[in-house]
Design an enzyme around this catalytic site. Sequence first.
Site, PDB file in Angstrom:
ATOM      1  N   ILE A  50       0.820  -1.211   0.000  1.00 49.77           N
ATOM      2  CA  ILE A  50       0.000   0.000   0.000  1.00 49.77           C
ATOM      3  C   ILE A  50       0.856   1.264   0.000  1.00 49.77           C
ATOM      4  O   ILE A  50       0.444   2.301  -0.498  1.00 49.77           O
ATOM      5  CB  ILE A  50      -1.008  -0.010   1.173  1.00 49.77           C
ATOM      6  N   GLY A  71       2.266  -4.311  11.222  1.00 45.47           N
ATOM      7  CA  GLY A  71       1.455  -4.530  10.028  1.00 45.47           C
ATOM      8  C   GLY A  71       1.424  -3.333   9.102  1.00 45.47           C
ATOM      9  O   GLY A  71       2.441  -2.684   8.852  1.00 45.47           O
ATOM     10  N   ASP A  73       0.105  -0.437   9.583  1.00 49.92           N
ATOM     11  CA  ASP A  73       0.436   0.775  10.337  1.00 49.92           C
ATOM     12  C   ASP A  73       1.947   0.989  10.395  1.00 49.92           C
ATOM     13  O   ASP A  73       2.451   2.069  10.087  1.00 49.92           O
ATOM     14  CB  ASP A  73      -0.151   0.658  11.749  1.00 49.92           C
ATOM     15  N   TYR A 161      -5.473  -8.203  14.089  1.00 45.51           N
ATOM     16  CA  TYR A 161      -6.763  -8.083  14.763  1.00 45.51           C
ATOM     17  C   TYR A 161      -7.697  -9.243  14.428  1.00 45.51           C
ATOM     18  O   TYR A 161      -8.730  -9.412  15.056  1.00 45.51           O
ATOM     19  CB  TYR A 161      -7.424  -6.757  14.432  1.00 45.51           C
TER      20      TYR A 161
END
Length: 181
Positions: A50, A71, A73, A161
């Site tokens: 990304i 991850g 973030d 998560y």
Amino acid sequence: APPSHTWRGIVVVSHHRAWERGDAKATRPALAAYMDRRPAVRVRLVEGDITTQRVDAIVNAANSAMRGGGGVDGAIHRAGGPAILADCVRRFPDGLATGEAGWTTAGDLPARWVIHVVGPNWIAGQRDPDLLASCYRQALQVAEELGVRSMALPAVSTGVYGWPLDDAARIAVETVAASSA
């Protein structure tokens, strides 16, 4: 409410090969329905990084502290450099609640902004689908306020998560489609 500006494109980026292969079967019908209603908007599902997407805004799957993490973030903070964290500290001194969104500079990323969303933690018992849908709705609302015409969205909450991929894919695409209809 429909966006007042014209979306140029939405890229859904995932590190999950299943999204690209079509294993997330619930995603394909929702995506097809969205494309029928919004033929001028280009939506792509891609497997990739990304942080390399050339879009106006990159959506970050952040934690509630808004201080960087692992991850997606962590990857966004590493690639974007210290300007993102500095802006998080300045703009969100108390962090953000689950389902909320806010923006910062994109630092060294090829995007102009990072839109941070705090996804629900399935493993910790946050299993309300509306919390996950809220991440996408809030991201689109922030994008609207910023005048974003193209954005890259991750598969929010599907990493550490633990949100089930098929369900997360369906929620993401249906929410984006409903918000942009």
